[in-house]
Write a protein that holds these residues in place. Structure first.
Motif, PDB file in Angstrom:
ATOM      1  N   GLU A   1      -7.624   8.835  85.854  1.00  0.00           N
ATOM      2  CA  GLU A   1      -8.754   8.589  85.349  1.00  0.00           C
ATOM      3  C   GLU A   1      -9.040   9.247  84.342  1.00  0.00           C
ATOM      4  O   GLU A   1      -9.901  10.468  84.753  1.00  0.00           O
TER       5      GLU A   1
ATOM      6  N   SER B   1      -5.398  13.178  82.040  1.00  0.00           N
ATOM      7  CA  SER B   1      -6.326  12.044  82.800  1.00  0.00           C
ATOM      8  C   SER B   1      -3.907  10.715  82.181  1.00  0.00           C
ATOM      9  O   SER B   1      -3.249  11.053  80.942  1.00  0.00           O
TER      10      SER B   1
ATOM     11  N   ASP C   1      -4.695   7.286  80.266  1.00  0.00           N
ATOM     12  CA  ASP C   1      -4.938   6.602  79.463  1.00  0.00           C
ATOM     13  C   ASP C   1      -4.274   7.911  78.306  1.00  0.00           C
ATOM     14  O   ASP C   1      -3.632   7.132  76.990  1.00  0.00           O
TER      15      ASP C   1
END
Length: 265
Positions: free
Chosen positions: A46, A110, A112
């Motif tokens: 994340e 990450s 996202d």
């Protein structure tokens, strides 16, 4: 204290135990531990928050420590109570060093942000240059297994103290050779965290310009810190840079390194 790879996570967990009830602090440590777990299992981590103890956290730590210290304590005993806060501050600063030494992960890829990259690429054929352990390519493949992306690297980095095998298929090839070999069938070249003290990035850009690569939506995407810890001085002087909002919205700047995602011509 000198950075120590083997003791890094145990020391971080010890800080997590010590500050377990200082919730903003323990939550921050959990973010690092969860990121480490995901990367160790070859999954996308994340996005990380800023790895620092802000004013509110420092106040909570001070309140916590005040309850641990009594008037009859010796100076040594007091220092032992205070030391975990100092250790934690050091560990937050060292997290990128830990990722580099443990996993060979220089640019923090990450989940996202990789989703943003996948949308931005929009099916275009991609070759990653100087892919290292292949984290960026592996991230794309984790989200879309059959995406047309190829990772290449010359594996010079394997001389590091703790050589690590790539986490996805990476073809052994010099960047210059990869550009020539894949030129006709590539829409996007990706280059993340190119070395600071080599002109290979400039040679790549110069070759692409000389061979009219930047037509029909073809693109060079570079991840790095302008005039900082990545890429050559000549590259930053000569490159025509834009900073696509779509590729920087979720790019994680979690420490003092101000790297960005650039579209380069």
């Amino acid at each position: 204290m000198t950075f120590n790879l083997e003791s890094y996570i145990p020391r971080l967990k010890a800080c997590r135990d010590y500050f377990a009830k200082v919730y903003p602090v323990s939550d921050l440590i959990d973010d690092l531990l969860f990121a480490d777990l995901a990367i160790s299992q070859h999954h996308l981590p994340e996005k990380l928050p800023k790895l620092l103890l802000d004013d509110a956290m420092i106040t909570e730590i001070q309140d916590f420590l005040a309850k641990q210290i009594t008037p009859d304590m010796t100076e040594l005993a007091i220092q032992q109570k205070v030391r975990p806060a100092e250790v934690l501050d050091e560990l937050l600063t060292d997290f990128r060093d830990y990722l580099i030494e443990k996993y060979g992960m220089f640019a923090y890829i990450s989940k996202d942000w990789t989703q943003d990259l996948l949308a931005y690429l929009d099916g275009r054929r991609v070759v990653e240059l100087m892919a290292g352990n292949g984290f960026l390519t592996a991230g794309i493949r984790e989200l879309k297994m059959d995406y047309p992306i190829t990772a290449t690297d010359n594996f010079d980095w394997q001389i590091m103290a703790h050589p690590i095998a790539p986490i996805t298929k990476v073809i052994r090839m010099e960047a210059s050779a990869a550009i020539e070999y894949y030129f006709q069938e590539t829409d996007v070249f990706l280059l993340a965290w190119s070395p600071q003290h080599a002109n290979s990035d400039w040679l790549i850009l110069n070759y692409l310009r000389a061979h009219d690569f930047f037509v029909h939506s073809r693109e060079l995407i570079v991840i790095g810190e302008k005039n900082g810890v990545t890429n050559s001085k000549k590259f930053w002087q000569q490159a025509q840079l834009s900073v696509p909002t779509a590729l920087n919205k979720h790019w994680p700047q979690f420490d003092l390194v101000k790297d960005q995602v650039f579209s380069v011509r």
